[in-house]
Design an enzyme around this catalytic site. Structure first.
Site, mmCIF file in Angstrom:
data_model
loop_
_atom_site.group_PDB
_atom_site.id
_atom_site.type_symbol
_atom_site.label_atom_id
_atom_site.label_comp_id
_atom_site.label_asym_id
_atom_site.label_seq_id
_atom_site.Cartn_x
_atom_site.Cartn_y
_atom_site.Cartn_z
ATOM 1 N N HIS A 14 0.833 -1.206 0.000
ATOM 2 C CA HIS A 14 0.000 0.000 0.000
ATOM 3 C C HIS A 14 0.871 1.261 0.000
ATOM 4 O O HIS A 14 2.040 1.241 0.364
ATOM 5 C CB HIS A 14 -0.929 0.018 1.224
ATOM 6 C CG HIS A 14 -0.193 0.055 2.525
ATOM 7 N ND1 HIS A 14 0.364 1.208 3.027
ATOM 8 C CD2 HIS A 14 0.091 -0.921 3.406
ATOM 9 C CE1 HIS A 14 0.950 0.941 4.174
ATOM 10 N NE2 HIS A 14 0.802 -0.356 4.433
ATOM 11 N N GLU A 89 -1.866 -7.284 7.166
ATOM 12 C CA GLU A 89 -0.530 -7.094 7.729
ATOM 13 C C GLU A 89 -0.350 -7.961 8.967
ATOM 14 O O GLU A 89 -1.335 -8.335 9.624
ATOM 15 C CB GLU A 89 -0.300 -5.619 8.081
ATOM 16 C CG GLU A 89 1.089 -5.285 8.616
ATOM 17 C CD GLU A 89 2.252 -5.648 7.710
ATOM 18 O OE1 GLU A 89 2.389 -6.835 7.328
ATOM 19 O OE2 GLU A 89 3.052 -4.744 7.414
#
Length: 193
Positions: A14, A89
Site C-alpha cells: 500500500h 498485515e
C-alpha cells in the site's frame, strides 16, 4: 513450495499512510493514505499498465490502506477487486498504534527500508513470523491463476519469501518500499519502478 508451483505474481505494498509518516506501528489498525501514498498508487498503476495484467486476478488485503491503494490503482477499469484476510498485515499485538521509537527489541533489529524487522517478530502479543509464514503459504497454495496482490510491507516480504522458496531469515535481504511493484515469475523476482 517453490515459485514454479505459484502462478505469476505482481506484489504491491500500500501507499504511504499518516502512521508511516509519524513512525507508528500499524499492524491491524488503519491509517489513511497521505497525498504521497495516493501518488505512489498512481505510479504503481502506470507500472501495471505497462506490464499488461489483463486476465490477472486482483486480490487485496481488506485493510483500508491496502484496499484504498487497490482502488486508486484500478479505478476506471472494469476490474473486480477481491479481498482476502490472508493478505492482512502481520498482527503486532499490544504494539499496535505505538511509536516505533519507544519500542525496544533484542538483538539485531534487521533494519530495512520498511523499518526494523525485529519490531514485527518481537511485538508483544503479536503474530510473529512463523505464523505469518503459515498464513502466506496457505494463501499461495490456493492461487490458481496469475494474480496482482495488494498487501502490506511485512506481509509482502513474507509472500515473496515463500514464493521464492527462501528461509524466513532472508527477509531482510529482500527489497521493500512503497510505490514499487515486485514481479515474481519462473523463480525470479524483479523490482519494477
Amino acid at each position: 513450495m517453490s515459485l514454479s508451483q505459484v502462478p505469476e505474481l505482481y506484489v504491491l505494498r500500500h501507499g504511504q499512510t499518516e502512521w508511516n509518516v509519524s513512525g507508528r506501528m500499524q499492524g491491524r489498525a488503519n491509517s489513511p493514505l497521505t497525498p504521497k501514498g495516493i501518488e505512489q498508487a498512481g505510479i504503481q498503476r502506470k507500472i501495471l499498465e505497462a506490464a499488461d495484467v489483463s486476465g490477472f486476478e486482483i486480490v487485496s488485503s481488506p485493510q483500508l490502506r491496502a484496499l484504498h491503494t487497490a482502488v486508486e490503482i484500478f479505478k476506471g477499469m472494469a476490474t473486480e477487486i477481491a479481498t482476502d484476510a490472508h493478505l492482512c498485515e502481520i498482527d503486532v499485538g499490544n504494539w499496535q498504534g505505538r511509536y516505533r521509537a519507544e519500542l525496544q527489541v533484542e538483538g539485531d533489529p534487521k533494519l530495512t527500508v520498511d523499518g526494523p524487522l525485529a519490531l514485527y517478530e518481537q511485538a508483544d502479543g503479536g503474530e510473529g513470523f512463523a505464523a505469518l509464514r503459515v498464513r502466506c503459504e496457505a494463501f499461495l497454495c490456493g492461487l490458481t491463476k496469475p494474480s496482482v496482490l495488494i498487501t502490506h510491507g511485512i506481509t509482502s516480504r513474507m509472500l515473496r519469501l515463500v514464493a521464492l522458496d527462501l528461509p524466513t531469515e532472508a527477509m531482510s535481504d529482500l527489497p521493500g518500499g512503497q510505490g514499487v511493484v515486485f514481479h515474481l515469475k519462473d523463480g525470479t523476482q524483479t523490482v519494477l519502478t
